[in-house]
Each structure stands twice: as C-alpha cells, then as structure tokens.
Design an enzyme around this catalytic site. Structure first.
Site, PDB file in Angstrom:
ATOM      1  N   ASN A 114       0.815  -0.989  -0.108  1.00  0.00           N
ATOM      2  CA  ASN A 114       0.130   0.137  -0.119  1.00  0.00           C
ATOM      3  C   ASN A 114       0.882   1.245  -0.025  1.00  0.00           C
ATOM      4  O   ASN A 114       1.836   1.483   0.637  1.00  0.00           O
ATOM      5  CB  ASN A 114      -0.879  -0.037   1.275  1.00  0.00           C
ATOM      6  CG  ASN A 114      -1.844   1.132   1.219  1.00  0.00           C
ATOM      7  OD1 ASN A 114      -2.656   1.076   0.277  1.00  0.00           O
ATOM      8  ND2 ASN A 114      -1.785   1.833   2.407  1.00  0.00           N
ATOM      9  N   GLU A 116      -7.367   4.760   0.197  1.00  0.00           N
ATOM     10  CA  GLU A 116      -7.662   5.883   1.210  1.00  0.00           C
ATOM     11  C   GLU A 116      -8.084   7.117   0.380  1.00  0.00           C
ATOM     12  O   GLU A 116      -7.731   8.393   0.784  1.00  0.00           O
ATOM     13  CB  GLU A 116      -6.372   6.058   1.834  1.00  0.00           C
ATOM     14  CG  GLU A 116      -5.516   4.729   2.542  1.00  0.00           C
ATOM     15  CD  GLU A 116      -4.302   5.126   3.176  1.00  0.00           C
ATOM     16  OE1 GLU A 116      -4.012   6.422   3.266  1.00  0.00           O
ATOM     17  OE2 GLU A 116      -3.776   4.143   3.688  1.00  0.00           O
TER      18      GLU A 116
HETATM   19  O1  G3I Z   1      -5.479   8.364  20.357  1.00  0.00           O
HETATM   20  C1  G3I Z   1      -4.457   9.438  20.629  1.00  0.00           C
HETATM   21  C2  G3I Z   1      -5.382  10.485  21.594  1.00  0.00           C
HETATM   22  O2  G3I Z   1      -5.580   9.847  22.817  1.00  0.00           O
HETATM   23  C3  G3I Z   1      -4.349  11.670  21.919  1.00  0.00           C
HETATM   24  O3  G3I Z   1      -5.084  12.579  22.759  1.00  0.00           O
HETATM   25  C4  G3I Z   1      -4.087  12.382  20.471  1.00  0.00           C
HETATM   26  C5  G3I Z   1      -3.218  13.535  20.691  1.00  0.00           C
HETATM   27  O4  G3I Z   1      -2.323  13.929  19.425  1.00  0.00           O
HETATM   28  O5  G3I Z   1      -3.445  11.355  19.523  1.00  0.00           O
HETATM   29  C6  G3I Z   1      -4.521  10.364  19.219  1.00  0.00           C
HETATM   30  O6  G3I Z   1      -3.800   9.504  18.358  1.00  0.00           O
HETATM   31  C7  G3I Z   1      -3.606   9.828  17.173  1.00  0.00           C
HETATM   32  C8  G3I Z   1      -4.190   8.863  16.087  1.00  0.00           C
HETATM   33  O7  G3I Z   1      -4.181   9.191  14.680  1.00  0.00           O
HETATM   34  C9  G3I Z   1      -5.683   8.582  16.458  1.00  0.00           C
HETATM   35  O8  G3I Z   1      -6.426   9.721  16.367  1.00  0.00           O
HETATM   36  C10 G3I Z   1      -2.220  10.210  16.661  1.00  0.00           C
HETATM   37  O9  G3I Z   1      -1.610  11.038  17.433  1.00  0.00           O
HETATM   38  C11 G3I Z   1      -2.135  10.350  15.028  1.00  0.00           C
HETATM   39  O10 G3I Z   1      -0.668  10.603  14.968  1.00  0.00           O
HETATM   40  C12 G3I Z   1      -2.978   9.571  14.278  1.00  0.00           C
HETATM   41  O11 G3I Z   1      -2.928   9.977  13.092  1.00  0.00           O
HETATM   42  C13 G3I Z   1      -3.217   8.925  11.981  1.00  0.00           C
HETATM   43  C14 G3I Z   1      -1.899   8.697  11.143  1.00  0.00           C
HETATM   44  O12 G3I Z   1      -2.453   7.773  10.044  1.00  0.00           O
HETATM   45  C15 G3I Z   1      -0.479   7.944  11.713  1.00  0.00           C
HETATM   46  O13 G3I Z   1      -0.935   7.049  12.335  1.00  0.00           O
HETATM   47  C16 G3I Z   1      -4.467   9.462  11.415  1.00  0.00           C
HETATM   48  O14 G3I Z   1      -5.557   9.208  12.200  1.00  0.00           O
HETATM   49  C17 G3I Z   1      -4.562   8.419  10.139  1.00  0.00           C
HETATM   50  O15 G3I Z   1      -5.661   8.930   9.363  1.00  0.00           O
HETATM   51  C18 G3I Z   1      -3.356   8.445   9.281  1.00  0.00           C
HETATM   52  O16 G3I Z   1      -3.590   7.341   8.360  1.00  0.00           O
HETATM   53  C19 G3I Z   1      -2.762   7.414   7.466  1.00  0.00           C
HETATM   54  C20 G3I Z   1      -2.455   5.657   6.826  1.00  0.00           C
HETATM   55  O17 G3I Z   1      -2.403   4.781   8.232  1.00  0.00           O
HETATM   56  C21 G3I Z   1      -1.355   5.401   5.749  1.00  0.00           C
HETATM   57  N1  G3I Z   1      -1.528   6.560   4.666  1.00  0.00           N
HETATM   58  C22 G3I Z   1      -1.633   7.779   5.104  1.00  0.00           C
HETATM   59  C23 G3I Z   1      -2.796   8.057   6.101  1.00  0.00           C
HETATM   60  C24 G3I Z   1      -2.991   9.362   6.280  1.00  0.00           C
HETATM   61  O18 G3I Z   1      -1.770  10.303   6.879  1.00  0.00           O
END
Ligand code: G3I
Length: 341
Positions: free
Chosen positions: A184, A249
């Site tokens: 992916n 996505e």
């Molecule tokens: O759950 C915690 C929460 O408890 C806390 O208060 C908050 C503070 O920043 O963070 C929360 O976690 C976040 C999580 O998303 C859940 O919302 C992380 O910081 C944040 O880094 C995380 O971001 C995700 C990101 O991937 C990194 O894993 C995004 O939701 C998600 O949409 C994004 O998805 C990625 C795909 O996996 C791969 N392709 C790109 C795509 C977009 O970036």
C-alpha cells in the site's frame, strides 16, 4: 442542490450489485455515535481500522499484544456483514516510542517483526480478508525510505532493496496462506517514477513467486486535478500483472478558512466529479476490486489537523452526515455500473 436521496439506493446496495467492495476507514471511538454507525452500515460493505491495527495501538510495549480495539472493528463488521481490510503490519512511521527509542540489532529486530506479523495475522485469520502488509516503503522518487525496518538498523537486509518487503510478505503468508496480501502506498496512483518502482517490484515478486496479491493505491487527491487517464493506465498495467488493485484511502481535501468554511463553494462540484471519475475508472477495470474512502464524514477526518485548518471537507458526508455532491456522484458511478435501472 442535491436531490433527496432514496436510501434504497445506498452506495452499499449499488456496490453489492457491481460485485466491487466499497469501504471506509473507521474510528472505533465513534461506533457508539448513532449517526456514525447508521451511515457506516447503510453505505459500506467493507471497513478498515484507520489506526487501531497499527503497531502504535496493538503494541503498547514490547511484551504486549492488545487486540481490544482491533477486535471491535471485526465485531462491528461481522455484526453487519461487512468485510475487514487490515492496516498495517509494517510501516516506517508512527511506530511506538518503545520501538523507535530502543537499541536493537538487526537480529533482534528481525525476530520482533516476524513475531509481530505472525501473531497479528494469526489473530485475525478468517476475520481480515486482506492485509496492507507493508505501507509507504518508497519515497516520491521511488527510492526506499530509510526506516527502522530497512536500514536503521533494519532486519538484516539493509541496502538490499525490496528484500525486507519480500520477507514481510513471506512471514504474512506463512501465518495465513488464505489472506490476501497488499503493498500500500501514496503518490503512485498515476504512471510516474514511484509507480514505476512499485510496478518493477510487483513484477519481480510475481515472477519469483513471492506471495503478493495486490497493491493499494491510497488516492489522497490534494490538487483537484488528478490525471485520471494516467491513473487508468496505471491500474491497467498492475492488473495485467495478475494482481488486484484496491483504492485504499480516497479523499479529496478542499481549501478552507480557519473556521472550516470552503474558500470556493464551487469546489464541491469539482470534488464530486473527481470521486465520480475515480470510481468509474476502478469500476471499468476487472482487477480493481475495492474502493475505500479514508473516513466518510468530514466530522472525523485526518485532513483538518494535518493541514492545520487550511484544508478540509474531503469526504462524502458533511459534519452533520448530510450527503455531499461527492456522495451523489459516487453513488451514480456505482449505479451506472451495477443494477440501477
Ligand atoms: O488516540 C490518541 C489520543 O489519545 C491523543 O489524545 C491524541 C493526541 O495527539 O492522539 C491520538 O492518536 C492519534 C491517532 O491518529 C488517533 O486519532 C495520533 O496522534 C495520530 O498520529 C494518528 O494519526 C493517524 C496517522 O495515520 C498516523 O498513524 C491518522 O488518524 C490516520 O488517518 C493516518 O492514516 C494514514 C494511513 O495510515 C497511511 N496512509 C496515510 C494516512 C493519512 O496520513
């Protein structure tokens, strides 16, 4: 204005008729929100955890596997007859601090990754039908990104190109020979340097019998001007290799002001046309077997925080779950390919 919709013509219903899966990334924290759950079940026949099957959730520390939230995705899907994509077993970014910070040698890292892939894939055996085994291993030029798994220090295959990716696919296949295995990535949706590199890798894997079943084209469309003909050509060449293509996505962020208002309300129609064209392109290729959006309501999308409020409104439903022109367009694209009169 969008004409009133008959929910008998939901996206899910149209997709069931075409035989193509239509899915969305989901956040388990919202399952208890009635409008969220109702829309999810009505519109989609597939879902993927946006975050909770990543290392960052499943592995709070080195010893622990916490499947609680991932299991909630599976339970919700099974209760509503939906398929589950798994995301993701290996990613160089957003790994837990205990993993990033530790001083591992390649032998230890290799064993850690093998154990993780094996236990996670076995846990979801028969419940997840396809895994994003490896996510975003290449940069925009098609070069291997530096990462803990590849070369910092890597699992013992640093400098050997896609050998570490191949290893991850082989471990996943050994854990569940029936699950579909995907590579992916973003930025390789059209024919370009990056998709050329992915194409060469997949071709090599197929030739040597490395167990790969498909590629995920992420399809975050940031500029309102995707080269749809080139995307079609790219899907064509991948499916000709005998692998499936999943659009994994899809979202189309629009310029907004700090309050989230669209800078150009007419962008909604441009956005709708893009959703329609991408869906029509997938639907016209037999090997493009799933189309998934990265969330479905603008209420919950990674876009606004990522772009610090300068972009938003990327998805099919607005903050109040009203369908946007993009929804209508996608629905019509599926309808045109399916059973609608
Ligand atoms: O759950 C915690 C929460 O408890 C806390 O208060 C908050 C503070 O920043 O963070 C929360 O976690 C976040 C999580 O998303 C859940 O919302 C992380 O910081 C944040 O880094 C995380 O971001 C995700 C990101 O991937 C990194 O894993 C995004 O939701 C998600 O949409 C994004 O998805 C990625 C795909 O996996 C791969 N392709 C790109 C795509 C977009 O970036």
């Amino acid at each position: 204005m969008i004409a009133p919709l008959s929910w008998a013509q939901s996206l899910r219903r149209e997709a069931d008729c075409t035989g193509i899966l239509v899915g969305t990334a989901v956040r388990t924290s919202q399952f208890s929100e009635s409008a969220y759950a109702t829309t999810l079940v009505r519109e989609f026949n597939m879902m993927q955890a946006e975050d909770v099957m990543k290392w960052s959730t499943i592995r709070p520390d080195r010893q622990t596997f916490n499947f609680t939230l991932g299991d909630q995705v599976v339970d919700f899907a099974q209760a509503h007859d939906m398929k589950v994509r798994g995301h993701t077993l290996l990613w160089g970014r957003h790994n837990p601090e205990w993993l990033n910070g530790a001083d591992y040698n390649p032998g230890m890292l290799s064993e850690l990754l093998r154990d993780h892939i094996t236990k996670v894939v076995q846990h979801y055996r028969g419940k997840v039908f396809a895994w994003d085994v490896v996510n975003e291993a290449l940069d925009e030029n098609g070069e291997f990104r530096s990462s803990i798994w590849y070369d910092r220090p890597g699992i013992g295959l640093a400098g050997k190109g896609n050998a570490y990716i191949e290893q991850a696919f082989r471990w996943a296949h050994a854990a569940d020979p029936d699950v579909l295995l995907f590579y992916n990535d973003a930025e390789g949706e059209a024919v370009n340097h990056k998709s050329d590199a992915i194409y060469a890798m997949v071709k090599d894997f197929k030739r040597r019998g490395v167990p790969i079943d498909g590629i995920g084209l992420q399809m975050h469309i940031f500029d309102l001007q995707p080269n749809v003909a080139s995307i079609a050509a790219n899907i064509n060449r991948f499916t000709a290799l005998g692998v499936q293509v999943h659009i994994t996505e899809l979202d189309v962020p629009l310029p907004t002001d700090a309050s989230g208002n669209l800078r150009n309300p007419s962008d909604l129609l441009k956005q709708a046309e893009i959703y329609r064209q991408i869906a029509a392109t997938c639907l016209s290729h037999r090997g493009c077997t799933a189309l998934q959006t990265w969330g479905f309501t603008d209420k919950y999308s990674w876009i606004r925080s990522f772009f610090r409020g300068n972009k938003g409104s990327a998805l099919l439903f607005d903050n109040k779950y009203n369908p946007k022109p993009a929804y209508r367009a996608l629905n019509q694209a599926f309808g045109a390919a399916g059973c609608s009169p």
